[in-house]
Design a protein around this motif. Structure first.
Motif, mmCIF file in Angstrom:
data_model
loop_
_atom_site.group_PDB
_atom_site.id
_atom_site.type_symbol
_atom_site.label_atom_id
_atom_site.label_comp_id
_atom_site.label_asym_id
_atom_site.label_seq_id
_atom_site.Cartn_x
_atom_site.Cartn_y
_atom_site.Cartn_z
ATOM 1 N N PRO A 190 -91.299 -155.866 -19.858
ATOM 2 C CA PRO A 190 -92.106 -154.864 -19.163
ATOM 3 C C PRO A 190 -93.181 -154.316 -20.094
ATOM 4 C CG PRO A 190 -89.971 -153.956 -19.765
ATOM 5 C CD PRO A 190 -89.918 -155.410 -20.095
ATOM 6 N N LEU A 191 -94.330 -153.991 -19.529
ATOM 7 C CA LEU A 191 -95.447 -153.486 -20.330
ATOM 8 C C LEU A 191 -95.320 -151.987 -20.530
ATOM 9 C CD1 LEU A 191 -98.071 -154.382 -21.756
ATOM 10 C CD2 LEU A 191 -99.292 -153.670 -19.679
ATOM 11 N N ASP A 192 -95.351 -151.598 -21.793
ATOM 12 C CA ASP A 192 -95.207 -150.200 -22.201
ATOM 13 C C ASP A 192 -96.559 -149.688 -22.704
ATOM 14 O OD1 ASP A 192 -93.987 -147.787 -22.775
ATOM 15 O OD2 ASP A 192 -92.736 -148.574 -24.393
ATOM 16 N N TYR A 193 -96.639 -148.372 -22.909
ATOM 17 C CA TYR A 193 -97.846 -147.779 -23.486
ATOM 18 C C TYR A 193 -97.439 -146.613 -24.366
ATOM 19 C CZ TYR A 193 -102.489 -145.709 -23.966
ATOM 20 O OH TYR A 193 -103.660 -145.215 -24.477
ATOM 21 N N SER A 194 -97.878 -146.652 -25.614
ATOM 22 C CA SER A 194 -97.626 -145.533 -26.521
ATOM 23 C C SER A 194 -98.599 -145.598 -27.687
ATOM 24 C CB SER A 194 -96.175 -145.559 -27.043
ATOM 25 O OG SER A 194 -95.922 -146.714 -27.807
ATOM 26 N N TYR A 250 -96.702 -139.090 -19.744
ATOM 27 C CA TYR A 250 -96.205 -138.878 -21.103
ATOM 28 C C TYR A 250 -97.141 -139.593 -22.060
ATOM 29 C CZ TYR A 250 -92.994 -138.603 -25.059
ATOM 30 O OH TYR A 250 -92.434 -138.349 -26.291
ATOM 31 N N TYR A 251 -98.071 -138.834 -22.628
ATOM 32 C CA TYR A 251 -99.101 -139.418 -23.494
ATOM 33 C C TYR A 251 -99.765 -140.613 -22.813
ATOM 34 C CZ TYR A 251 -97.182 -136.390 -27.111
ATOM 35 O OH TYR A 251 -96.760 -135.285 -27.822
ATOM 36 N N ASN A 303 -101.776 -147.740 -27.374
ATOM 37 C CA ASN A 303 -101.742 -149.192 -27.227
ATOM 38 C C ASN A 303 -100.761 -149.627 -26.142
ATOM 39 O OD1 ASN A 303 -103.449 -150.349 -29.510
ATOM 40 N ND2 ASN A 303 -102.078 -148.985 -30.657
ATOM 41 N N TYR A 304 -101.195 -150.631 -25.367
ATOM 42 C CA TYR A 304 -100.253 -151.306 -24.483
ATOM 43 C C TYR A 304 -99.448 -152.287 -25.319
ATOM 44 C CZ TYR A 304 -102.597 -149.386 -20.402
ATOM 45 O OH TYR A 304 -103.101 -148.530 -19.459
ATOM 46 N N LYS A 305 -98.171 -152.441 -24.988
ATOM 47 C CA LYS A 305 -97.315 -153.351 -25.736
ATOM 48 C C LYS A 305 -96.202 -153.887 -24.843
ATOM 49 C CE LYS A 305 -97.207 -149.882 -28.351
ATOM 50 N NZ LYS A 305 -97.068 -148.866 -29.425
#
Length: 276
Positions: free
Chosen positions: A193-197, A101-102, A200-202
Motif C-alpha cells: 500500500p502507498l503511504d505518505y510521510s 495526518y501531515y 514523500n510517498y513510499k
C-alpha cells in the motif's frame, strides 16, 4: 392496545409486527465510499467529520492499517488505532473521524466491525515508478519494478527507478535492507500500500513476498543467487560460451536403430541444456 414499535420499513429496526409507531425508529446507516472520502479530501470536505465506510484490509502495520474498496484511483485509505484486531483479508465496516495526518488522509478513532475474513485482496495496481507518486494511489495496493538507485535514504527507506523517476520503499512492515535484498544496481519487484510521510510517498511492503529480487535462480549455475525469486536469464555456466562439445560419431540404421556420440574434450562439466 396492540404492540408499539418502529413502523418505518426503511429503518434498520423496523418491526413488521408493530401495531403503532412508538418513536423508536433508528436512522438508516449512511455509508460513504472510500473513493468519495478521498476525492472529498482534495478540498477537505470530510475533515473532522464522522463517516461510515467499508473495505478489505490489505495491510497491517501495528496501529496503522490500509483498507481498500475495489480497485482503481482513490480506492484505498489508511486507518489508525482500530479498536479490534484485524488481519489482512478481513472485510470491515468502519465508523471513524476523517482527518489529515501531515497530509495523509486517515480514519482516526475507528469503531470496527469484522464482516467476514479470508477474502481475496484487490489486485495491486501495476504502475511505473514515477506514476506511483500520486495522491490518487494513497492507501492503494501498488506494484512496480525497477533498479535500486539508493539503498541508504535513512530510516529504513530505499528507492527504485525504471527510468521514469524514483519511488521510495519503507520498512514499516518488512525490512528489505536488513534481509539483504536491497543494494544499488539490483532489480526488484515491489508491492504494498502507498503511504505518505515526511513529504514523500513510499510503498510499504508487508512481508518478503512483496520484495522480489531478480537474478539467477538455477542452483547449478556459477552465479546462482539464493535470494532471487524472479529469474532474469542471467545464469552463467562454466564453459557455456565455448564450443566444447562435438559429435564424435553417429550411426543411422533402420527404424529406431540410430545413435550419436558426444565428446567433451575439456576438463570442465558441460550442461547440455545450454545447447540447442
Amino acid at each position: 392496545v396492540g404492540m408499539g414499535g418502529c413502523t418505518d420499513s426503511d429503518a434498520p429496526n423496523y418491526n413488521a409486527g408493530a401495531d403503532w409507531d412508538d418513536g423508536s425508529c433508528e436512522q438508516p446507516l449512511v455509508m460513504t465510499a472510500i473513493y468519495d472520502i478521498q476525492v472529498g479530501q482534495e478540498t477537505g470536505a470530510y475533515t473532522d467529520q464522522s463517516v461510515n465506510t467499508s473495505g478489505i484490509v490489505t495491510g497491517v502495520f501495528g496501529s496503522s492499517v490500509s483498507v481498500q474498496d475495489g480497485t482503481g484511483v482513490y480506492s484505498g485509505i489508511w486507518m489508525y488505532g482500530s479498536d479490534v484486531n484485524v488481519q489482512v483479508g478481513d472485510e470491515v465496516s468502519i465508523t471513524a473521524t476523517v482527518g489529515e495526518y501531515y497530509d495523509l488522509t486517515q480514519l482516526s478513532s475507528p469503531a470496527v466491525s469484522i464482516v467476514s475474513q479470508g477474502n481475496d485482496l484487490p489486485a495491486a495496481e501495476l504502475l511505473g515508478t514515477a506514476a506511483v507518486i500520486d495522491e490518487q494511489w494513497e492507501g492503494v495496493l501498488v506494484h512496480t519494478s525497477g533498479t535500486v538507485d539508493d539503498d541508504a535514504l535513512g530510516n529504513g527507506e530505499w528507492s527504485i527507478s525504471d527510468g521514469s523517476g524514483s519511488v521510495r520503499a519503507d520498512d514499516k512492515g518488512y525490512d528489505a535492507i536488513g534481509a539483504g535484498l536491497v543494494s544499488v544496481g539490483v532489480t526488484v519487484d515491489v508491492v504494498g500500500p502507498l503511504d505518505y510521510s515526511y513529504g514523500n510517498y513510499k510503498i510499504q511492503p508487508r512481508d518478503e513476498a512483496d520484495v522480489m529480487l531478480y537474478g539467477c535462480t538455477n542452483n547449478t549455475a556459477d552465479n546462482y543467487n539464493p535470494s532471487a525469486s524472479i529469474d532474469d536469464s542471467s545464469c552463467e555456466y562454466v564453459g557455456s560460451n565455448d564450443c566444447s562439445v562435438f559429435i564424435s560419431e553417429y550411426g543411422e540404421g533402420s527404424s529406431q536403430n540410430k545413435y550419436i556420440e558426444l565428446h567433451n574434450p575439456t576438463s570442465s562439466p558441460v550442461f547440455l541444456d545450454q545447447y540447442s
